[in-house]
Design an enzyme around this catalytic site. Structure first.
Site, PDB file in Angstrom:
ATOM      1  N   SER A  87     -13.608  -1.536 -86.249  1.00  0.00           N
ATOM      2  CA  SER A  87     -14.964  -0.993 -86.105  1.00  0.00           C
ATOM      3  C   SER A  87     -15.968  -1.947 -85.460  1.00  0.00           C
ATOM      4  N   TYR A  98      -5.565  -3.069 -78.823  1.00  0.00           N
ATOM      5  CA  TYR A  98      -5.438  -2.863 -80.270  1.00  0.00           C
ATOM      6  C   TYR A  98      -6.490  -1.852 -80.756  1.00  0.00           C
ATOM      7  N   SER A 128     -19.175   8.010 -83.827  1.00  0.00           N
ATOM      8  CA  SER A 128     -20.203   6.952 -83.785  1.00  0.00           C
ATOM      9  C   SER A 128     -21.226   7.167 -82.672  1.00  0.00           C
ATOM     10  N   GLU A 130     -22.120   4.928 -80.885  1.00  0.00           N
ATOM     11  CA  GLU A 130     -21.656   4.107 -79.755  1.00  0.00           C
ATOM     12  C   GLU A 130     -21.076   4.973 -78.641  1.00  0.00           C
ATOM     13  N   TYR A 151     -14.465  -0.028 -77.933  1.00  0.00           N
ATOM     14  CA  TYR A 151     -14.651   0.687 -79.205  1.00  0.00           C
ATOM     15  C   TYR A 151     -15.255   2.072 -78.943  1.00  0.00           C
ATOM     16  N   ASN A 180     -26.033   3.607 -86.759  1.00  0.00           N
ATOM     17  CA  ASN A 180     -25.759   2.405 -87.574  1.00  0.00           C
ATOM     18  C   ASN A 180     -26.255   2.578 -89.002  1.00  0.00           C
ATOM     19  N   HIS A 181     -25.384   2.227 -89.940  1.00  0.00           N
ATOM     20  CA  HIS A 181     -25.816   2.249 -91.340  1.00  0.00           C
ATOM     21  C   HIS A 181     -25.269   1.010 -92.045  1.00  0.00           C
ATOM     22  N   ASN A 189     -20.015  -9.924 -90.150  1.00  0.00           N
ATOM     23  CA  ASN A 189     -20.231 -10.226 -88.724  1.00  0.00           C
ATOM     24  C   ASN A 189     -20.959  -9.112 -87.977  1.00  0.00           C
ATOM     25  N   PHE A 190     -21.538  -8.161 -88.693  1.00  0.00           N
ATOM     26  CA  PHE A 190     -22.459  -7.210 -88.057  1.00  0.00           C
ATOM     27  C   PHE A 190     -23.853  -7.815 -88.163  1.00  0.00           C
ATOM     28  N   ARG A 280     -22.840  -9.399 -75.106  1.00  0.00           N
ATOM     29  CA  ARG A 280     -21.667  -8.564 -74.829  1.00  0.00           C
ATOM     30  C   ARG A 280     -21.531  -8.302 -73.333  1.00  0.00           C
TER      31      ARG A 280
HETATM   32  P1  NAP Z   1     -15.485  -1.193 -91.975  1.00  0.00           P
HETATM   33  O1  NAP Z   1     -16.259  -1.779 -93.109  1.00  0.00           O
HETATM   34  O2  NAP Z   1     -15.075  -2.049 -90.825  1.00  0.00           O
HETATM   35  O3  NAP Z   1     -14.183  -0.509 -92.609  1.00  0.00           O
HETATM   36  C1  NAP Z   1     -13.118  -0.075 -91.800  1.00  0.00           C
HETATM   37  C2  NAP Z   1     -11.877   0.040 -92.668  1.00  0.00           C
HETATM   38  O4  NAP Z   1     -10.769   0.428 -91.813  1.00  0.00           O
HETATM   39  C3  NAP Z   1     -11.448  -1.260 -93.351  1.00  0.00           C
HETATM   40  O5  NAP Z   1     -11.298  -1.013 -94.726  1.00  0.00           O
HETATM   41  C4  NAP Z   1     -10.097  -1.583 -92.710  1.00  0.00           C
HETATM   42  O6  NAP Z   1      -9.147  -2.064 -93.622  1.00  0.00           O
HETATM   43  C5  NAP Z   1      -9.603  -0.212 -92.266  1.00  0.00           C
HETATM   44  N1  NAP Z   1      -8.618  -0.358 -91.195  1.00  0.00           N
HETATM   45  C6  NAP Z   1      -8.736  -1.044 -90.032  1.00  0.00           C
HETATM   46  N2  NAP Z   1      -7.613  -0.951 -89.316  1.00  0.00           N
HETATM   47  C7  NAP Z   1      -6.748  -0.192 -90.040  1.00  0.00           C
HETATM   48  C8  NAP Z   1      -5.424   0.251 -89.822  1.00  0.00           C
HETATM   49  N3  NAP Z   1      -4.733  -0.080 -88.728  1.00  0.00           N
HETATM   50  N4  NAP Z   1      -4.840   1.013 -90.777  1.00  0.00           N
HETATM   51  C9  NAP Z   1      -5.505   1.351 -91.916  1.00  0.00           C
HETATM   52  N5  NAP Z   1      -6.764   0.939 -92.183  1.00  0.00           N
HETATM   53  C10 NAP Z   1      -7.369   0.179 -91.244  1.00  0.00           C
HETATM   54  O7  NAP Z   1     -16.266   0.050 -91.343  1.00  0.00           O
HETATM   55  P2  NAP Z   1     -17.481   0.919 -91.946  1.00  0.00           P
HETATM   56  O8  NAP Z   1     -18.753   0.299 -91.536  1.00  0.00           O
HETATM   57  O9  NAP Z   1     -17.209   1.225 -93.351  1.00  0.00           O
HETATM   58  O10 NAP Z   1     -17.327   2.233 -91.043  1.00  0.00           O
HETATM   59  C11 NAP Z   1     -16.452   3.293 -91.431  1.00  0.00           C
HETATM   60  C12 NAP Z   1     -16.078   4.108 -90.202  1.00  0.00           C
HETATM   61  O11 NAP Z   1     -17.250   4.646 -89.609  1.00  0.00           O
HETATM   62  C13 NAP Z   1     -15.366   3.338 -89.096  1.00  0.00           C
HETATM   63  O12 NAP Z   1     -14.467   4.219 -88.471  1.00  0.00           O
HETATM   64  C14 NAP Z   1     -16.484   2.998 -88.127  1.00  0.00           C
HETATM   65  O13 NAP Z   1     -15.972   2.809 -86.829  1.00  0.00           O
HETATM   66  C15 NAP Z   1     -17.342   4.235 -88.253  1.00  0.00           C
HETATM   67  N6  NAP Z   1     -18.769   4.078 -87.999  1.00  0.00           N
HETATM   68  C16 NAP Z   1     -19.469   3.096 -88.647  1.00  0.00           C
HETATM   69  C17 NAP Z   1     -20.838   2.999 -88.458  1.00  0.00           C
HETATM   70  C18 NAP Z   1     -21.655   1.959 -89.190  1.00  0.00           C
HETATM   71  O14 NAP Z   1     -22.794   1.717 -88.759  1.00  0.00           O
HETATM   72  N7  NAP Z   1     -21.172   1.372 -90.265  1.00  0.00           N
HETATM   73  C19 NAP Z   1     -21.491   3.921 -87.617  1.00  0.00           C
HETATM   74  C20 NAP Z   1     -20.737   4.926 -87.000  1.00  0.00           C
HETATM   75  C21 NAP Z   1     -19.377   5.003 -87.206  1.00  0.00           C
HETATM   76  P3  NAP Z   1      -9.019  -3.616 -94.055  1.00  0.00           P
HETATM   77  O15 NAP Z   1      -9.927  -3.726 -95.234  1.00  0.00           O
HETATM   78  O16 NAP Z   1      -7.586  -3.735 -94.355  1.00  0.00           O
HETATM   79  O17 NAP Z   1      -9.455  -4.428 -92.869  1.00  0.00           O
HETATM   80  O1  F7E Z   2     -24.752  -5.056 -83.334  1.00  0.00           O
HETATM   81  C1  F7E Z   2     -26.913  -7.233 -81.335  1.00  0.00           C
HETATM   82  C2  F7E Z   2     -25.726  -6.596 -80.639  1.00  0.00           C
HETATM   83  O2  F7E Z   2     -22.508  -5.570 -84.294  1.00  0.00           O
HETATM   84  C3  F7E Z   2     -26.016  -4.435 -83.248  1.00  0.00           C
HETATM   85  C4  F7E Z   2     -20.689  -0.749 -85.839  1.00  0.00           C
HETATM   86  O3  F7E Z   2     -20.769  -0.373 -87.195  1.00  0.00           O
HETATM   87  O4  F7E Z   2     -22.715   0.408 -85.305  1.00  0.00           O
HETATM   88  C5  F7E Z   2     -22.086  -0.852 -85.275  1.00  0.00           C
HETATM   89  O5  F7E Z   2     -21.996  -1.347 -83.944  1.00  0.00           O
HETATM   90  C6  F7E Z   2     -26.826  -5.048 -82.114  1.00  0.00           C
HETATM   91  C7  F7E Z   2     -26.057  -5.128 -80.777  1.00  0.00           C
HETATM   92  O6  F7E Z   2     -23.490  -3.239 -84.492  1.00  0.00           O
HETATM   93  C8  F7E Z   2     -25.834 -10.406 -82.700  1.00  0.00           C
HETATM   94  O7  F7E Z   2     -25.621  -7.060 -79.282  1.00  0.00           O
HETATM   95  C9  F7E Z   2     -27.506  -9.649 -81.539  1.00  0.00           C
HETATM   96  O8  F7E Z   2     -26.911  -4.725 -79.748  1.00  0.00           O
HETATM   97  O9  F7E Z   2     -24.435  -5.032 -85.849  1.00  0.00           O
HETATM   98  P1  F7E Z   2     -23.751  -4.800 -84.563  1.00  0.00           P
HETATM   99  P2  F7E Z   2     -23.141  -2.250 -83.290  1.00  0.00           P
HETATM  100  O10 F7E Z   2     -22.562  -2.940 -82.136  1.00  0.00           O
HETATM  101  O11 F7E Z   2     -24.358  -1.424 -83.043  1.00  0.00           O
HETATM  102  C10 F7E Z   2     -22.053   1.434 -84.559  1.00  0.00           C
HETATM  103  C11 F7E Z   2     -22.836   2.710 -84.719  1.00  0.00           C
HETATM  104  C12 F7E Z   2     -20.613   1.552 -84.895  1.00  0.00           C
HETATM  105  O12 F7E Z   2     -20.040   2.633 -84.843  1.00  0.00           O
HETATM  106  C13 F7E Z   2     -19.860   0.276 -85.084  1.00  0.00           C
HETATM  107  O13 F7E Z   2     -18.672   0.519 -85.834  1.00  0.00           O
HETATM  108  O14 F7E Z   2     -27.135  -6.391 -82.465  1.00  0.00           O
HETATM  109  N1  F7E Z   2     -26.701  -8.610 -81.787  1.00  0.00           N
HETATM  110  N2  F7E Z   2     -26.996 -10.775 -82.074  1.00  0.00           N
HETATM  111  C14 F7E Z   2     -25.650  -9.032 -82.522  1.00  0.00           C
HETATM  112  N3  F7E Z   2     -24.607  -8.372 -83.049  1.00  0.00           N
HETATM  113  C15 F7E Z   2     -23.707  -9.092 -83.776  1.00  0.00           C
HETATM  114  N4  F7E Z   2     -22.657  -8.448 -84.354  1.00  0.00           N
HETATM  115  N5  F7E Z   2     -23.840 -10.446 -83.951  1.00  0.00           N
HETATM  116  C16 F7E Z   2     -24.891 -11.156 -83.433  1.00  0.00           C
HETATM  117  O15 F7E Z   2     -24.984 -12.368 -83.606  1.00  0.00           O
END
Ligand code: NAP
Ligand code: F7E
Length: 323
Positions: A87, A98, A128, A130, A151, A180-181, A189-190, A280
């Site tokens: 994610s 991957y 997402s 994204e 992604y 994003n939540h 590392n988010f 990025r």
């Molecule tokens: P997360 O904390 O990174 O959790 C992702 C989970 O997926 C982890 O528990 C990880 O398991 C599991 N996983 C990764 N690769 C796998 C594999 N090959 N087989 C089985 N399990 C695997 O993500 P999250 O923030 O809870 O987000 C949940 C979902 O919503 C994700 O699909 C993400 O892309 C999507 N999403 C997130 C956001 C957001 O802002 N948080 C927004 C939009 C969509 P391990 O613990 O083993 O690593």
């Molecule tokens: O970055 C900037 C970075 O990694 C947010 C995932 O949950 O939400 C998430 O993706 C912003 C970006 O989240 C750093 O360039 C600055 O513009 O927290 P992030 P993301 O990329 O928005 C979406 C909806 C998902 O679906 C994804 O799974 O912040 N930024 N400085 C940084 N970002 C990171 N990680 N680290 C920095 O040091």
């Protein structure tokens, strides 16, 4: 008692969703990998005596299609919440193949496992914001996809796989397009958690500076605990469909820093260092969701404000370090 299966249960959203479903009386099953051990700390937080029922964990991997079929046959869930993914956006540039396999094809493998096992489960796909990438704000269900990372590209594939199984096989399959939540359980590392953990480490004297990338990116940040309610509502709806879940408010990374450091009585400008290592190859500049369809059709609205979210996360990280 309805039966739910959650992939990615050890992740941020998985832990909040399992908590919600247990409180509603579901029998909840979750898929974990052997290496998930480290992140099971999130699940420990559920054993606080306030939730009925127990969470049953099963080993599985999105890379193991036969195993997924076997799990479907054994558990026979009524609802499948597919949250597992690679994610992290920046990591997807380092591991594009991957990420495509797990986040994109993995969704197809799971859909196919449901189909061939013959289990009439309702399916939720964690799509997402994204996927919108470079499309200008505000973004809603009709906005064109223009992903800006491997992604985002993989999530577009998974989105269409979900729509395709709905149209081809009449499956109850819905996409939640979540912006994003965050939460105190967010991966470290988010950017939000990196900032709030950084504030706590600076206060505790463990760190002097906080190195970040692009401070001008804008995101629509909500609270994960509110968003899992939206996932559940989608699978209770009278028909499968696709919904944006967002707050309708955007803030920059800089504003997040200002508020987070401010909560601890600090001035972010004294501590934050812009470091090109975190830039990025292609950035998503501005995400701002329009959740009016989810509000209208599902009755979903976010309960937590941006300021409350930042405070909650800073306070939680300070409590961990006693700072
Ligand atoms: P997360 O904390 O990174 O959790 C992702 C989970 O997926 C982890 O528990 C990880 O398991 C599991 N996983 C990764 N690769 C796998 C594999 N090959 N087989 C089985 N399990 C695997 O993500 P999250 O923030 O809870 O987000 C949940 C979902 O919503 C994700 O699909 C993400 O892309 C999507 N999403 C997130 C956001 C957001 O802002 N948080 C927004 C939009 C969509 P391990 O613990 O083993 O690593
Ligand atoms: O970055 C900037 C970075 O990694 C947010 C995932 O949950 O939400 C998430 O993706 C912003 C970006 O989240 C750093 O360039 C600055 O513009 O927290 P992030 P993301 O990329 O928005 C979406 C909806 C998902 O679906 C994804 O799974 O912040 N930024 N400085 C940084 N970002 C990171 N990680 N680290 C920095 O040091």
């Amino acid at each position: 008692m309805p039966i739910a299966l959650i992939t990615g249960v050890a992740g941020q959203d998985g832990s909040y969703l399992a908590q919600l479903l247990l409180s509603k009386g579901y029998e909840v099953h979750g898929i974990v990998r052997r290496s998930s051990m480290l992140s099971r700390g999130r699940l420990e937080q559920m054993h606080d005596g306030t939730h009925e029922g127990t969470l049953q964990l099963h080993y599985g991997d999105l890379d193991d299609p036969i195993g997924l079929v076997r799990l479907m046959q054994t558990i026979a869930p009524d609802e499948v919440y597919h949250l597992a993914a690679q994610s992290h956006v920046q990591v997807s540039f380092d591991m594009p193949d991957y990420t495509g396999s797990v986040t994109g094809l993995g969704t197809m493998r799971l859909l196919e496992a449901i189909r061939v096992s013959g289990v009439p489960a309702r399916f939720y796909q964690a799509s997402s914001s994204e996927m919108f990438g470079a499309s200008p704000p505000p973004q809603n269900e009709d906005t064109k996809f223009h992903p800006r990372s491997p992604y985002g590209v993989a999530k577009v594939y998974a989105y269409w796989a979900t729509v395709n199984y709905r149209e081809s096989y009449g499956m109850f399959a819905s996409n939640g397009i979540l912006f994003n939540h965050e939460s105190p359980r967010r991966g470290e590392n988010f950017v939000t958690r990196k900032i709030t953990k950084g504030v706590a480490a600076i206060l505790a004297g463990q760190q002097e500076k906080l190195h970040l990338g692009n401070l001008d990116a804008k995101r629509d940040w909500g609270f994960a605990g509110d968003y899992v309610e939206g996932m559940w509502r989608m699978l209770q709806h009278h028909q499968p469909d696709d919904f944006v879940v967002a707050t309708g408010e955007a803030h920059s990374v800089r504003e997040f820093c200002e508020l987070a450091f401010g909560r601890a009585g600090l001035d972010y400008e004294q501590y934050v260092v812009v470091d090109e290592r975190y830039f990025r190859p292609a950035e998503v500049d501005y995400l701002l969701g329009d959740p009016s369809k989810a509000t209208r059709e599902l009755g979903w609205t976010p309960a937590t404000t941006f300021a409350d979210l930042v405070s909650m996360m800073v306070d939680a990280d300070r409590a961990v370090l006693g700072a």
